[in-house]
Design an enzyme around this catalytic site. Structure first.
Site, PDB file in Angstrom:
ATOM      1  NE  ARG A  70      -1.052  -1.542   3.746  1.00 57.82           N
ATOM      2  CZ  ARG A  70      -1.028  -1.481   5.073  1.00 57.82           C
ATOM      3  NH1 ARG A  70      -2.094  -1.109   5.734  1.00 57.82           N
ATOM      4  NH2 ARG A  70       0.066  -1.781   5.761  1.00 57.82           N
ATOM      5  CB  CYS A 121      -3.519  -0.116  -7.414  1.00 54.29           C
ATOM      6  SG  CYS A 121      -1.726  -0.027  -7.419  1.00 54.29           S
TER       7      CYS A 121
END
Ligand code: UDX
Length: 437
Positions: A151, A264
């Site tokens: 992340r 993403c």
């Protein structure tokens, strides 16, 4: 181990630095001169907490270097592919130009026993195609697919201590050898008993897109509940708490608000849809189009609430936008809901002034028509409405009584449901949340 990392963006720069930090000898390669010069001098080309420290320490150890020359990859035993797979222009599908270019450039430098490891997020079937390409080259190198789940904002920690490892490997002896090589690379995580899934190429590729599709669906699910809450008078934040206590559901990724963005989730669900259609199973993931639509509707909702909350024509009204990055602790504005809202409000004629602790420069490059300020006080001064769209801690800690003395009209739209509504109301503000009365 001797490692090369091809592509030094958000993924590759972190991976290269983290692998060197873990004791490997790493060369990071990228075609972008500016990026390579910055990294070589210990400067990170983007904001990522913890990366400057790891980069500097890895460079000082002598185990990390960077180059624009792919020939420098020669001599490494494991070559990570960490290039981008953005959304194609005019299509939902992923653009594989950079992956293909990286493999083609790497082929002449591969030796027998080398392992090429794909980390980029790709449509299922890509690894098998690349493995065939590598086999045809006659180098004796193999391929593995090892998706990355990091992340932004926690990238270093997620790389050094991942919550799971997934190896997609070839069948037979080649695959067994790949597992041994990958276990050596990830020796620290393996020693820490990190869960490991060894599988085939297709499963490894799908794990990544399935994970992102699930996360996106979870967010759009709660945002759909937010829409229902808005027409029924319910409070989605309490609803999320209440369903989140069920361990099967869980409270994480149930924050309703302006929705998901970044490099993403949005492009991965679109690419997944496109790939499923190519495979003749578009109907299996048709719901992802709905996930995408719900997500984009939330941006519109924030714009509509702002127009409504202004109580005056939007033309030339000053709107203070708090946040530009797609989430806190990042300077990434790719598909950022926050930036999108700012641009839409500007398009409606508002005098938008936006602020963000890290993302102003990236936003300015894409949208020079917006006004930016690095100062919260200046951003708020004279505003007819305030819109919070990225939940940076510094915005959460704004004192509503102090802010009330700066603005023209005390109207706040909390696009992340992150402020204490009661406190803001007590300070005289008209507070709008998403999916909250
Ligand atoms: C994501 C995945 O989490 C990661 O595993 C994968 O490797 C890459 O994609 P990232 O893009 O860094 O990581 O962001 P993430 O933390 O997942 O957040 C994505 C978006 O969802 C952000 O815009 C965030 O604001 C939003 N979000 C997240 C919500 O709107 N609500 C939530 O409850 C959680």
């Amino acid at each position: 181990m001797k490692i090369s990392v091809i592509g030094c963006g958000y993924l590759g720069a972190v991976h290269a630095s983290a692998m060197a930090e873990l004791g490997h000898e790493v060369v990071g390669i990228d075609v972008d001169d500016a990026k390579i010069s910055a990294l070589s001098e210990g400067r990170t080309p983007f904001f990522e907490p913890g990366l400057p420290e790891v980069l500097t320490s890895a460079l000082a150890s002598g185990r990390l270097r960077f180059s624009t020359d792919i020939a420098e990859a020669a001599g490494a035993e494991v070559h990570f592919l960490a290039v981008g797979t953005p959304q194609q222009k005019g299509s939902y599908a992923a653009d594989l130009t950079y992956v293909d270019a990286a493999v083609t450039a790497l082929l002449p430098h591969l030796d027998a026993g080398d392992l090429v490891v794909g980390k980029s997020t790709v449509p299922v079937g890509t690894a098998a195609r690349l493995a065939a390409l590598i086999a045809e080259s006659g180098s004796g190198a193999s391929l593995a697919w090892n998706p990355e789940f990091l992340r932004e904002g926690f990238a270093v920690q997620d790389t050094i201590s991942p919550d799971r490892l997934v190896y997609g490997v070839a069948a037979g002896i080649a695959g067994e050898r790949s597992v041994v090589q990958l276990n050596e690379i990830y020796a620290t995580a393996i020693a820490a008993e990190t869960p490991l899934v060894v599988t085939d190429f297709a499963t490894a590729e799908l794990v990544k897109v399935a994970a992102n599709a699930f996360l996106a669906t979870k967010i759009s699910f709660i945002n759909a509940m937010s829409e229902i809450a808005e027409v029924s008078g319910a409070d989605v934040t309490q609803l999320a708490d209440a369903i989140g206590y069920d361990a099967r559901i869980g409270r994480r990724f149930l924050n309703a608000g302006v929705g998901f963005g970044g490099g993403c989730l949005p492009k991965d669900i679109r690419a997944f849809t496109a790939r499923a259609e190519e495979l003749g199973r578009g109907d299996s993931v048709a719901f992802l189009k709905e996930v995408d639509s719900i997500n984009l509707r939330r941006r519109q909702r924030v714009v509509d609430l702002t127009v409504e909350g202004l109580g005056r024509p939007i033309f030339n009204a000053k709107v203070a936008v708090l946040g530009l990055s797609f989430k806190p602790h990042s300077d990434d504005v790719r598909d950022s809901p926050a930036l999108d809202v700012a641009v839409q409000l500007r398009g409606l004629g508002a005098d938008v002034v936006a602020t963000d602790p890290q993302a102003i420069e990236n936003a300015r490059v894409r949208h020079p028509q917006l006004s930016y300020s690095s100062d919260i006080e200046e951003t708020l001064r004279g505003a007819a409405a305030v819109v919070l769209v990225t939940e940076w801690p510094v915005f959460k800690s704004i004192d509503p009584t102090w802010a009330a003395t700066l603005v023209e009209t005390k109207t706040i739209i909390d696009g992340r449901n992150t402020l204490n509504a009661a406190e803001w109301r007590a300070a005289g503000w008209t507070y709008y949340g998403l999916g909250r009365p």
